[in-house]
Motif scaffolding. Structure first.
Motif, PDB file in Angstrom:
ATOM      1  N   LYS A  56      26.769   4.477  -6.113  1.00 16.14           N
ATOM      2  CA  LYS A  56      26.851   3.419  -5.110  1.00 16.14           C
ATOM      3  C   LYS A  56      27.330   3.931  -3.763  1.00 16.14           C
ATOM      4  N   ILE A  57      28.235   4.934  -3.759  1.00 12.58           N
ATOM      5  CA  ILE A  57      28.793   5.423  -2.504  1.00 12.58           C
ATOM      6  C   ILE A  57      28.156   6.736  -2.054  1.00 12.58           C
ATOM      7  N   ALA A  58      27.158   7.237  -2.799  1.00  6.36           N
ATOM      8  CA  ALA A  58      26.513   8.503  -2.440  1.00  6.36           C
ATOM      9  C   ALA A  58      25.638   8.327  -1.205  1.00  6.36           C
ATOM     10  N   CYS A  59      25.602   9.365  -0.374  1.00  4.30           N
ATOM     11  CA  CYS A  59      24.770   9.336   0.830  1.00  4.30           C
ATOM     12  C   CYS A  59      23.377   9.916   0.571  1.00  4.30           C
ATOM     13  N   SER A  60      23.216  10.711  -0.479  1.00  3.29           N
ATOM     14  CA  SER A  60      21.933  11.323  -0.792  1.00  3.29           C
ATOM     15  C   SER A  60      21.119  10.414  -1.703  1.00  3.29           C
ATOM     16  N   ASP A  61      19.878  10.812  -1.957  1.00  8.13           N
ATOM     17  CA  ASP A  61      18.965  10.026  -2.778  1.00  8.13           C
ATOM     18  C   ASP A  61      19.450  10.009  -4.234  1.00  8.13           C
ATOM     19  N   THR A  62      19.511   8.812  -4.823  1.00  8.81           N
ATOM     20  CA  THR A  62      20.012   8.671  -6.194  1.00  8.81           C
ATOM     21  C   THR A  62      18.923   8.176  -7.160  1.00  8.81           C
ATOM     22  N   LEU A  63      17.662   8.323  -6.770  1.00 11.18           N
ATOM     23  CA  LEU A  63      16.578   7.801  -7.604  1.00 11.18           C
ATOM     24  C   LEU A  63      16.573   8.449  -8.987  1.00 11.18           C
ATOM     25  N   VAL A  64      16.693   9.777  -9.021  1.00  4.58           N
ATOM     26  CA  VAL A  64      16.705  10.480 -10.307  1.00  4.58           C
ATOM     27  C   VAL A  64      17.901  10.052 -11.139  1.00  4.58           C
ATOM     28  N   ASN A  65      19.041   9.945 -10.487  1.00  3.44           N
ATOM     29  CA  ASN A  65      20.254   9.506 -11.203  1.00  3.44           C
ATOM     30  C   ASN A  65      20.083   8.111 -11.782  1.00  3.44           C
ATOM     31  N   GLN A  66      19.456   7.216 -11.010  1.00  2.00           N
ATOM     32  CA  GLN A  66      19.276   5.846 -11.488  1.00  2.00           C
ATOM     33  C   GLN A  66      18.308   5.796 -12.660  1.00  2.00           C
ATOM     34  N   CYS A  67      17.278   6.625 -12.633  1.00  2.00           N
ATOM     35  CA  CYS A  67      16.317   6.666 -13.751  1.00  2.00           C
ATOM     36  C   CYS A  67      16.995   7.170 -15.020  1.00  2.00           C
ATOM     37  N   VAL A  68      17.783   8.234 -14.872  1.00  2.00           N
ATOM     38  CA  VAL A  68      18.515   8.764 -16.025  1.00  2.00           C
ATOM     39  C   VAL A  68      19.545   7.754 -16.511  1.00  2.00           C
ATOM     40  N   PHE A  69      20.185   7.074 -15.576  1.00  2.00           N
ATOM     41  CA  PHE A  69      21.177   6.065 -15.933  1.00  2.00           C
ATOM     42  C   PHE A  69      20.532   4.925 -16.716  1.00  2.00           C
ATOM     43  N   LEU A  70      19.329   4.527 -16.303  1.00  2.00           N
ATOM     44  CA  LEU A  70      18.606   3.469 -17.018  1.00  2.00           C
ATOM     45  C   LEU A  70      18.253   3.916 -18.433  1.00  2.00           C
ATOM     46  N   GLY A  71      17.807   5.177 -18.558  1.00  2.00           N
ATOM     47  CA  GLY A  71      17.518   5.713 -19.885  1.00  2.00           C
ATOM     48  C   GLY A  71      18.761   5.777 -20.753  1.00  2.00           C
ATOM     49  N   ALA A  72      19.892   6.110 -20.131  1.00  2.00           N
ATOM     50  CA  ALA A  72      21.151   6.176 -20.872  1.00  2.00           C
ATOM     51  C   ALA A  72      21.568   4.790 -21.360  1.00  2.00           C
ATOM     52  N   VAL A  73      21.305   3.769 -20.550  1.00  2.00           N
ATOM     53  CA  VAL A  73      21.630   2.402 -20.953  1.00  2.00           C
ATOM     54  C   VAL A  73      20.778   1.988 -22.149  1.00  2.00           C
ATOM     55  N   VAL A  74      19.489   2.342 -22.121  1.00  2.00           N
ATOM     56  CA  VAL A  74      18.601   2.032 -23.251  1.00  2.00           C
ATOM     57  C   VAL A  74      19.096   2.726 -24.511  1.00  2.00           C
ATOM     58  N   LEU A  75      19.467   3.998 -24.390  1.00  2.00           N
ATOM     59  CA  LEU A  75      19.998   4.744 -25.532  1.00  2.00           C
ATOM     60  C   LEU A  75      21.302   4.134 -26.028  1.00  2.00           C
ATOM     61  N   PHE A  76      22.070   3.599 -25.110  1.00  2.00           N
ATOM     62  CA  PHE A  76      23.344   2.975 -25.470  1.00  2.00           C
ATOM     63  C   PHE A  76      23.123   1.666 -26.220  1.00  2.00           C
ATOM     64  N   VAL A  77      22.078   0.936 -25.842  1.00  2.00           N
ATOM     65  CA  VAL A  77      21.810  -0.378 -26.442  1.00  2.00           C
ATOM     66  C   VAL A  77      21.117  -0.244 -27.795  1.00  2.00           C
TER      67      VAL A  77
END
Length: 250
Positions: free
Chosen positions: A154-175
């Motif tokens: 949320k506070i990063a100045c650089s592009d976080t698209l890859v991080n958000q995609c991995v984060f979404l995958g991690a949420v699916v794995l978590f669920v």
């Protein structure tokens, strides 16, 4: 509550370890869960308490990443162990006569090893992706009491698209384990309702009620926080986070 969490879970571990009658698969997984809950809350709450007493609400970048690493590791350990416990209860109630041949010490040890290894391998991925982000000098404030991956994105100045995609995958794995837990409990309820005696039904439900309560509390608070875009998080999520990091382990 932190003291009660550590003391209570430590007492569970000591009691199970000292009583040979409790050296069964159900209590084996419970021992692992108690240990993980101690580590999970210890990773977050002491720092919160120190900050509260000292009045210095700061954390170093290295400490922040370390906290995030163990937060992810122990959160996945929690969810995988809850799924393993649901499997144990499913076999015990739905396949009672085959329980001893299915849930063997070798299987329990293998499941525990798989849970610990897989959880330890997920965290480095988030750490590596987080280390590639850059942060502006003006964006150093996190509206929370711990460091989470979504908060740093949320506070990063650089592009976080890859991080958000991995984060979404991690949420699916978590669920995913939650889905398995729900399915197993649906089968358990269907089998228990066919038990002719009232005492038998009560005994079967009592072995699952505490586990199901923890699952509902754990996943309810986690999903309420994380199943949203990172930009939508606010300080109000602290209440749910306190419930997840303090109340649930307690």
């Amino acid at each position: 509550m932190y003291f009660v969490t550590v003391a209570g879970n430590a007492l569970i571990i000591l009691v199970i370890g000292s009583d040979p009658c409790l050296h069964t698969p159900m209590y084996f997984f419970l021992t692992n869960l108690s240990f993980v809950d101690i580590c999970f809350t210890t990773n977050l709450i002491p720092k919160l308490l120190v900050n509260h007493v000292m009045g210095a609400w700061t954390i170093s970048y290295r400490h922040c990443l370390t906290q995030m690493y163990f937060l992810i590791t122990f959160a996945y350990l929690d969810t995988f162990l809850l799924a393993a416990m649901a499997l144990d209860r499913y076999v015990a109630i739905c396949n009672t006569l085959q329980y001893c041949t299915i849930i063997t010490p070798k299987l329990c040890g293998g499941l525990a090893a798989l849970v610990w290894i897989s959880s330890s391998l997920i965290s480095p991925v988030h750490m590596l992706l987080m280390s590639r982000l850059t942060f502006c000098s003006s964006a150093r404030e996190i509206s929370h009491f711990y460091c989470g991956a979504y908060l740093l994105m949320k506070i990063a100045c650089s592009d976080t698209l890859v991080n958000q995609c991995v984060f979404l995958g991690a949420v699916v794995l978590f669920v995913a384990p939650c889905v398995l837990i729900i399915i197993s409990h649906i089968h358990i309820v269907a089998v228990v309702l066919w038990i002719p005696s009232t005492s038998g039904r009560c005994k079967a439900f009592s072995t699952c009620s505490s586990h199901l309560s923890v699952v509902i509390l754990f996943y309810g608070t986690v999903l309420g926080i994380y199943i949203r875009p990172p930009d939508s998080f606010s300080a109000q999520d602290t209440v749910a986070a306190i419930t997840n990091t303090v109340v649930t382990p307690c």
